[in-house]
Structures are given as structure tokens and as C-alpha cells.
Enzyme design. Structure first.
Site, PDB file in Angstrom:
ATOM      1  N   SER A  66      -4.255   7.023   0.913  1.00 45.42           N
ATOM      2  CA  SER A  66      -3.593   5.719   0.926  1.00 45.42           C
ATOM      3  C   SER A  66      -2.609   5.512   2.067  1.00 45.42           C
ATOM      4  O   SER A  66      -2.131   4.395   2.274  1.00 45.42           O
ATOM      5  CB  SER A  66      -2.872   5.494  -0.403  1.00 45.42           C
ATOM      6  OG  SER A  66      -2.563   4.142  -0.589  1.00 45.42           O
ATOM      7  N   LYS A 104      -2.974   2.608   4.543  1.00 43.33           N
ATOM      8  CA  LYS A 104      -2.380   1.275   4.401  1.00 43.33           C
ATOM      9  C   LYS A 104      -1.298   1.009   5.446  1.00 43.33           C
ATOM     10  O   LYS A 104      -1.004  -0.146   5.761  1.00 43.33           O
ATOM     11  CB  LYS A 104      -1.818   1.092   2.992  1.00 43.33           C
ATOM     12  CG  LYS A 104      -2.885   1.069   1.904  1.00 43.33           C
ATOM     13  CD  LYS A 104      -2.259   0.832   0.538  1.00 43.33           C
ATOM     14  CE  LYS A 104      -3.306   0.707  -0.557  1.00 43.33           C
ATOM     15  NZ  LYS A 104      -3.936   1.992  -0.914  1.00 43.33           N
ATOM     16  N   SER A 111       1.029   0.466  -3.441  1.00 45.09           N
ATOM     17  CA  SER A 111      -0.268   1.010  -3.039  1.00 45.09           C
ATOM     18  C   SER A 111      -1.386   0.115  -3.560  1.00 45.09           C
ATOM     19  O   SER A 111      -2.337   0.572  -4.208  1.00 45.09           O
ATOM     20  CB  SER A 111      -0.453   2.445  -3.545  1.00 45.09           C
ATOM     21  OG  SER A 111      -1.495   3.075  -2.839  1.00 45.09           O
TER      22      SER A 111
END
Length: 528
Positions: free
Chosen positions: A189, A192, A366
Site C-alpha cells: 500500500s 498510494k 489506505s
């Protein structure tokens, strides 16, 4: 906490004297926020047993406020207290959380929580940007000193067989420490961060995503046109976010003015191209990627975290829109797909918050749905095909404009759910440093959206025994992959960007704990 306030007042005064009258005024303005931070962190401080940890948790946060206040006002789109307006608005609107940190093993809080608490101070994120203005900051840590602190922790067996790391001084952009920093690993993640930087570069912090209802005058067809806003909501408590209810209210009023009480309803998702299904397949962490969806296509009342999703988000949104129109006495046909022509008259529109707020919400929570939407929007804004491949190429092209190291990087999606994604620690720290560069104020949400240790998003329940409020970082978790990238204010008041990427981990909780210990040690470092 009274003793804490008494102890830090001299530090506020010293910082003000060193930097000048402007900082003194800013420090005065920041004192109420310091008091609120002290009250907010009292439970965490009560649990801290080691004196050194207690000192940097309470002291560094307060010193960071004083050091940053003057710099931040000049360096980016901030309000007078040094906190991002978008962050303040998000807290006031009490928006719902969204997304999840990938495979559900990251320890995120329940998705039913109302909203993440606002960060103790967005200003403290940029505490080191003065680069020693007025001689108030010590020199940046040395590579040898950082190696002595970090390497024993990075050798923890819990971090798997492959691990890379980089630490950068944000004020100068200089890499201070690196281990395999140019080796590309699966980022999970932390992808991102790259998605956020690319979207902000392509569209700017003030860009909004618009959903509209358009009437084809010659046929009487009403078309619900998706603008790619994943935060569009049908909930009644939609303050601050685009509301499907508001769109229906205004559309019904416009139809009645035209003496229309029955229409053919259709929906337009042609803003995006290609398959809506992510390469990982059907997954509770992500809805099909559609230009039209409501409440992230969730089938329950959850506000975040994994949840079953409808298979056709656009059709679901259109059905909900039809029901809302019916409440106003407007009857519709069963909705089907279509495309609005250039002759269609817009009856009503609703727009998302600015891109800065979407980026912050994506990073804090997230949120995979926002991440994939921003990847597609980056493609749309730059003329690339708005599918997974085109979005990946668009992200890389925008990052290339920032002159950051892209060697080895691969973007197969915007969320990091695809295990084929590849990023380096060098790239992640370069992006964080670029977001702190006064020449790029449009990138500031990349920093202010990072979860705050012990306070917000995916770090809410972490760092409760150290570095609460000091570490701000994006987490990343996939099976066998644990990553962490963000910023800390060290003991000398320097803002440091860091990235730790690991692969082949066997125990996600142990790996997460090891990464947290490493970031905590970096925050405690007085290595200048």
C-alpha cells in the site's frame, strides 16, 4: 500534563528567538493547538514507561509546532494555524473512513468508526523544513550514526529474507542512509504515495470530481453521468462530500420546472475504459473500478475496511438515484447503460471535495477505491487510456516530471493490491522529500495525509508506547510483504523521510512490530 507544558515553554521561546518575530507570532498562534495535543496524548503518555521515549513523544511534538509554524505558512496551502484546511474540513465533516490495508492483516481499526481523528498537528510534519533557519536546528544525522541505530533493527528475522531502507533529510533532499535503496520490491500500500503524487501533479490540489444528471432534450432520457468520484454517498450525513441525495433533489426540481414527472433513466460510465475488475479478482478490499459508484459499492453499512461489494456499482448507483427521484414524485424506467451526448443539458451537479482532501483520505485510511479512482483520473487528465495499464503509464509519466528515481518501478495499479507492483526505497523517500519542497506546495497533502502514529487511520492502534504523534507513515501489508514509508521529526528537530520495504515475511504482526520499532528509533535519534 501541566509539567509538560511548563517544560516545553522555554523551547518555544528559544525557537521563537532564533527564527525571529514571524515565528514568534506563529508560535503564539500554535500554543492552543499544543494544549489540545497535550490533552489528546495524555492516555498515551500515561502508558509510556521509559523516560527517553516520554521526552521525545511530548517534547518533540511541541518543539515541532514551534519550529514549523513560520515555515509552513510560507511553504504551502495552509491556514493561519499551520494545519491544512482540507484536514480541518475533513475532521469537521466527520467523513466515513474507507478502504483497508490490503489483505486485512495490518491491524486497522474497525470500519464502522465514524472518522479518523484529526492529526495532532499538520504543522509538525514539516518541522524540519526550516533547514536550520536562524541556526535553530542541528545538522542532519550522519550515515554512520544512522547505520548504528537502524541496522541492528533491520536485521530482525521478523523482517523476512529481503529488506531495503532509505532515510532522507527532507529540508535538503539528501539521502543520509540506504541499504538496497535502489532495489525494487513489492511496495503493497505504500504505492498510494506514488499515486497521490502523480494525481496531484497531473490535476492540482484544487481539482474536483463531478457527478451530474443530464437530460437529452430530444428523447427525454435522463442520464446519470459518472465523474469517477468514489466518495459520492447516499447517506444522509454527507456534509463535505458529494451527495447523491442532493443530486436527486436538484434534478427532481429541474424536471418539475419542465413539467416532467416520468423519464427514461440511464447511466454513463464511459469516462473509464477497460475491465472494471482488478487483476486480483473479486475482493472485499476493493469494488469494481467504475466511473460511477455510491458509498464504494458496499453492500452493508460499513464505512471502511473489507466488505462485500456489488458486482455492478454503476447500476446500483442508478437504482438508488431512481429511488430518491421517486421520493420526489418522479417516476423512472429501470436504468440501463448509455452515453450522454454533447447536446444533453446538465440539470444538476455535485462535486467531490478538492483533490487534496481525497488524497489525504486515501492515505490516512489506505482507501483502495480512492486510490484506483485517482490512478484512472490521472490517465484521464493526461490523455492516456483510463484502464489499469494506461493508469500505470500515466502515473509513471507524471512522476518522471518530478525528476525522482524511477529505475525498476512498475505500476500495475494505483492501490498496491497488485503483487506485480515494484517500487524502491529511493523513490518513496524522494517523493516524500519532494512533497516537502517549497517549490511543490501542490504535493503537500502527500505529507499531511499520512497516518499519525497513535492517532489516525492505519496507525491509530500502533505506537501507543512510543513516538505517538511523531511518526507519520503509510503502511503496507500483503501476505509475505510488510512496508512502511513516511516522516519523523528526530531529536534535533530535523524532518526525515524514511522507507522500509520487506519481503518474504512469515508473521505479519511481528514484521509490523519490527518496522514500528525501527521508525521509533529513528524518531529518538539525536544523530546530528
Amino acid at each position: 500534563m501541566t509539567r509538560v507544558a511548563s517544560a516545553v515553554r522555554p523551547r518555544l521561546a528559544q525557537a521563537a528567538d532564533a527564527v525571529g518575530p514571524r515565528l514568534a507570532r506563529a508560535a503564539t498562534a500554535a500554543r492552543p493547538r499544543v494544549a489540545r495535543l497535550a490533552r489528546a496524548t495524555k492516555p498515551q503518555v500515561a502508558r509510556i514507561t521509559r523516560a527517553k521515549t516520554w521526552q521525545y513523544t511530548a517534547g518533540a511534538a511541541t518543539a515541532g509546532l514551534a519550529l514549523a509554524a513560520g515555515v509552513v505558512t510560507a511553504a504551502g496551502p495552509w491556514d493561519s494555524t499551520g494545519q491544512r484546511t482540507a484536514e480541518r474540513d475533513r475532521a469537521a465533516a466527520q467523513e466515513r473512513t474507507g478502504g483497508a490495508d490490503h489483505d486485512g492483516s495490518s491491524g486497522t481499526s474497525s470500519g464502522t468508526a465514524a472518522a479518523p481523528r484529526p492529526a495532532p498537528s499538520a504543522a509538525s510534519v514539516l518541522a524540519g523544513l526550516g533547514g536550520g533557519a536562524g541556526g535553530s536546528l542541528k545538522s542532519a544525522p550522519t550515515g554512520r550514526a544512522l547505520a548504528g541505530v537502524l541496522e541492528p533493527l533491520l536485521k530482525d528475522a521478523a523482517l523476512g529474507t529481503r529488506r531495503t531502507a532509505a532515510v532522507v533529510d527532507v529540508a535538503t533532499g539528501t539521502r543520509l542512509y540506504g541499504v538496497g535503496a535502489d532495489e525494487a520490491l513489492t511496495p503493497a500500500s505504500t504505492t498510494k504515495i506514488a499515486t497521490a503524487a502523480a494525481a496531484l501533479t497531473a490535476m492540482g490540489a484544487d481539482h474536483r470530481l463531478t457527478t451530474r444528471a443530464a437530460l437529452e432534450a430530444d428523447t427525454g432520457e435522463l442520464v446519470l453521468v459518472g465523474g469517477g468520484d468514489p466518495t459520492l454517498t447516499a447517506h444522509e450525513d454527507a456534509e463535505g462530500w458529494a451527495s447523491l441525495r442532493t443530486l436527486a433533489d436538484e434534478t427532481a426540481a429541474a424536471l418539475k420546472k419542465r413539467d416532467l414527472r416520468e423519464v427514461t433513466l440511464s447511466y454513463d460510465t464511459t469516462l473509464y475504459a477497460g475491465s472494471e475488475l482488478h487483476p486480483i479478482g473479486v475482493n472485499d478490499n476493493l469494488a469494481p473500478v467504475s466511473a460511477l459508484m455510491v458509498d464504494e459499492a458496499r453492500t452493508d453499512d460499513s464505512a471502511g475496511g473489507p466488505a462485500p461489494r456489488v458486482t455492478d456499482p454503476a447500476a446500483d448507483a442508478a437504482r438508488k438515484f431512481a429511488a430518491l427521484l421517486e421520493d420526489h414524485g418522479i417516476r423512472t424506467t429501470s436504468p440501463g447503460p448509455s452515453k450522454a451526448t454533447g447536446r444533453a443539458q446538465s440539470l444538476a451537479t455535485v462535486s467531490s471535495p478538492p483533490l487534496s482532501a481525497l488524497v489525504e483520505r486515501m492515505l490516512t485510511n489506505s482507501d483502495n477505491d480512492i486510490a484506483e479512482a485517482l490512478a484512472r483520473q490521472t490517465a484521464v487528465a493526461t490523455g492516456a487510456r483510463a484502464d489499469f495499464d494506461g493508469a500505470g503509464r500515466a502515473i509513471a509519466a507524471q512522476l518522471d516530471k518530478l525528476e525522482v528515481p524511477l529505475s525498476g518501478a512498475e505500476f500495475l495499479d494505483g492501490s498496491g493490491l497488485d503483487r506485480g507492483d515494484r517500487l524502491t526505497a529511493d523513490l518513496l523517500t524522494a517523493l516524500l522529500a519532494k512533497a516537502g519542497d517549497p517549490a511543490h506546495p501542490e504535493l503537500r497533502p502527500v505529507l499531511t495525509g499520512l497516518p499519525v502514529a497513535g492517532f489516525t487511520g492505519t496507525l491509530t492502534s500502533r505506537y501507543t508506547d512510543g513516538a505517538a504523534g511523531i511518526v507519520r507513515a503509510k503502511t503496507g501489508t500483503l501476505t509475505g510483504v510488510n512496508t512502511l514509508a513516511g516522516t519523523v521529526v528526530d531529536q534535533d528537530g530535523r524532518l526525515l523521510a524514511f522507507a522500509f520495504l520487506t519481503s518474504d515475511t512469515s508473521d505479519p504482526w511481528a514484521a509490523q512490530s519490527a518496522l514500528d520499532k525501527t521508525a521509533t528509533a529513528l524518531a529518538a535519534c539525536g544523530c546530528g
